[in-house]
Design a protein around this motif. Structure first.
Motif, PDB file in Angstrom:
ATOM      1  N   ILE A 243       0.834  -1.196   0.000  1.00 38.47           N
ATOM      2  CA  ILE A 243       0.000   0.000   0.000  1.00 38.47           C
ATOM      3  C   ILE A 243       0.868   1.244   0.000  1.00 38.47           C
ATOM      4  O   ILE A 243       1.954   1.265   0.604  1.00 38.47           O
ATOM      5  N   GLY A 244       0.402   2.257  -0.698  1.00 40.97           N
ATOM      6  CA  GLY A 244       1.123   3.519  -0.744  1.00 40.97           C
ATOM      7  C   GLY A 244       0.330   4.544  -1.530  1.00 40.97           C
ATOM      8  O   GLY A 244      -0.616   4.209  -2.252  1.00 40.97           O
ATOM      9  N   HIS A 245       0.720   5.793  -1.393  1.00 41.19           N
ATOM     10  CA  HIS A 245       0.058   6.861  -2.137  1.00 41.19           C
ATOM     11  C   HIS A 245       0.463   6.810  -3.610  1.00 41.19           C
ATOM     12  O   HIS A 245       1.423   6.129  -3.992  1.00 41.19           O
ATOM     13  N   SER A 246      -0.241   7.571  -4.438  1.00 40.97           N
ATOM     14  CA  SER A 246       0.130   7.690  -5.845  1.00 40.97           C
ATOM     15  C   SER A 246       1.551   8.240  -5.950  1.00 40.97           C
ATOM     16  O   SER A 246       1.911   9.184  -5.246  1.00 40.97           O
TER      17      SER A 246
ATOM     18  N   LYS B 196       4.533   1.921  -6.185  1.00 38.97           N
ATOM     19  CA  LYS B 196       3.810   0.648  -6.147  1.00 38.97           C
ATOM     20  C   LYS B 196       3.816  -0.050  -7.500  1.00 38.97           C
ATOM     21  O   LYS B 196       4.181  -1.224  -7.617  1.00 38.97           O
TER      22      LYS B 196
ATOM     23  N   GLU C  50      -3.656  -2.543  -8.627  1.00 38.29           N
ATOM     24  CA  GLU C  50      -4.835  -1.705  -8.359  1.00 38.29           C
ATOM     25  C   GLU C  50      -6.093  -2.347  -8.967  1.00 38.29           C
ATOM     26  O   GLU C  50      -6.901  -1.679  -9.614  1.00 38.29           O
TER      27      GLU C  50
ATOM     28  N   SER D 184      -9.544  -0.617  -7.820  1.00 39.89           N
ATOM     29  CA  SER D 184      -9.716   0.827  -7.622  1.00 39.89           C
ATOM     30  C   SER D 184     -10.673   1.464  -8.622  1.00 39.89           C
ATOM     31  O   SER D 184     -11.159   2.567  -8.397  1.00 39.89           O
TER      32      SER D 184
ATOM     33  N   THR E 210      -2.289  -1.469  -3.787  1.00 43.30           N
ATOM     34  CA  THR E 210      -3.483  -0.656  -3.642  1.00 43.30           C
ATOM     35  C   THR E 210      -3.143   0.615  -2.884  1.00 43.30           C
ATOM     36  O   THR E 210      -2.078   0.723  -2.263  1.00 43.30           O
ATOM     37  N   HIS E 211      -4.044   1.576  -2.920  1.00 51.39           N
ATOM     38  CA  HIS E 211      -3.936   2.748  -2.061  1.00 51.39           C
ATOM     39  C   HIS E 211      -5.094   2.768  -1.061  1.00 51.39           C
ATOM     40  O   HIS E 211      -5.305   3.760  -0.371  1.00 51.39           O
ATOM     41  N   GLU E 212      -5.817   1.630  -0.968  1.00 57.57           N
ATOM     42  CA  GLU E 212      -6.994   1.546  -0.113  1.00 57.57           C
ATOM     43  C   GLU E 212      -6.764   0.540   1.011  1.00 57.57           C
ATOM     44  O   GLU E 212      -6.616  -0.653   0.774  1.00 57.57           O
TER      45      GLU E 212
ATOM     46  N   HIS F  30       6.767   4.156   0.531  1.00 57.70           N
ATOM     47  CA  HIS F  30       6.749   5.619   0.552  1.00 57.70           C
ATOM     48  C   HIS F  30       8.042   6.124  -0.066  1.00 57.70           C
ATOM     49  O   HIS F  30       9.136   5.723   0.355  1.00 57.70           O
TER      50      HIS F  30
ATOM     51  N   PHE G 277      -2.911   6.252   6.765  1.00 55.75           N
ATOM     52  CA  PHE G 277      -3.830   5.317   6.125  1.00 55.75           C
ATOM     53  C   PHE G 277      -4.841   4.768   7.132  1.00 55.75           C
ATOM     54  O   PHE G 277      -6.034   4.661   6.840  1.00 55.75           O
TER      55      PHE G 277
END
Length: 339
Positions: free
Chosen positions: A37-40, A44, A166, A169, A198-200, A215, A240
């Protein structure tokens, strides 16, 4: 099963080189559902594409089932990739081919006999619940149905690893839940290793065994999902978790609001069967402490129940201390977060 060693990936050349991944290490076990998991922009997608070498690392190694993928020549790599399935956020289906032919496509590339292809495709259609849609085209399908076709196609070559980029998403919550249930069923039925980016956070908590938080191109935290979710160490992980459990500005305002001088705000974590026990109410009855619940969540982590409560205890200072000590002694995790 999957070993990633000192993986680094740069884009660009010379002074314009930009690091996407930096000295990244990961170990993923056979049959595990491993979430990343990580931000845009965290790295990832680059990482998952480096696993099957759709992106070639600048340095480092990727080992799968004892084979150093980064050391293979082109022909050897093509052969090994047949054992690595991949599904995508936007499905990547052949728009001019039927559902049947989309699933059969990798089998035709392998030169399988027609009868074998037909049996395999029909078995996969049944597995993903699309038997009645074999002759339809992607444009005639919903998003969830398209992703089921993508999953069936990824499974056609009997892979050992399934990479999910993803994969949910672009789907609504109800469809996401059905796709995650299907992936969990596939994992359990075939002991298939699944790597899911994913970012969720809710996607991670629903089906993953372990999770890594990425990150700025590096892994900042990893471990069993329950451990990372309940006791996050890195600020990005905590962000998160707070977003998933709705621990936002209102909660912070409640913690900071005026309250009796003899009080303490704590975060209490429950896991497993203790989630449904009346431990808190029994304890405060014995110690005589009043309490106010500022925030509460009860849910599951891959079918394991958990609870997170933010509580303000009010009363005698000694009684409050006895309360937190007794809760800890009964197996709850208690963290003081405010006076």
């Amino acid at each position: 099963m999957i070993e990633i060693r000192e993986l680094t990936k740069f884009y660009g050349k010379g002074s314009r080189m930009t690091p996407a991944l930096s000295n990244l290490n990961l170990s993923i076990g056979k049959g595990e559902i491993f979430g990343i998991i990580g931000h845009s922009g965290a790295g990832k997608s680059t990482l998952i594409r480096c696993i099957n070498l759709l992106e070639r690392p600048s340095s480092g190694e990727v080992w799968i089932d004892g084979v150093n993928m980064t050391g293979l020549n082109r022909k050897q790599l093509q052969s090994r990739r047949r054992k690595i399935g991949m599904i995508f956020q936007h499905f990547n289906l052949l728009s001019s081919a039927t559902v049947y032919d989309n699933i059969a496509f990798p089998l035709h590339l392998d030169g399988r006999p027609k009868a074998e292809i037909d049996k395999k495709v029909k078995d996969l259609l049944a597995l993903v619940g699309l038997e009645q849609h074999a002759t339809k085209y992607p444009a005639q399908l919903s998003g969830g149905q398209k992703q089921r076709v993508g999953i069936a196609r990824a499974l056609a070559s009997d892979p050992d690893v399934l990479l999910c980029d993803e994969a949910t998403s672009a789907l609504d919550p109800q469809t996401t839940a059905s796709i995650l249930k299907l992936l969990l069923d596939i994992n359990q039925r075939f002991n298939l290793t699944i790597v899911l980016i994913t970012h969720e956070m809710h996607v991670i908590q629903r089906i993953c065994d372990r999770v890594a938080v990425i990150h700025q191109g590096g892994i900042v935290e990893q471990g069993p999902v329950a451990e990372v979710f309940i006791k996050p160490q890195h600020p990005v992980t905590r962000e998160f978790i707070m977003r998933e459990t709705d621990q936002g500005e209102e909660l912070q305002a409640a913690i900071a609001a005026s309250h009796p001088s003899s009080s303490q705000t704590v975060r209490i974590s429950f896991l497993g069967d203790k989630t449904y026990e009346s431990i808190l109410s029994r304890t405060v009855r014995r110690t005589g402490v009043d309490f106010a619940i500022l925030q509460g969540t009860i849910s599951t982590l891959k079918n394991v129940p958990y609870g997170l409560l933010t509580v303000r205890f009010e009363g005698d200072e000694k009684a409050i201390r006895e309360t937190t000590q007794e809760l800890s002694a009964q197996g709850l995790d208690v963290e003081v977060i405010g006076g």
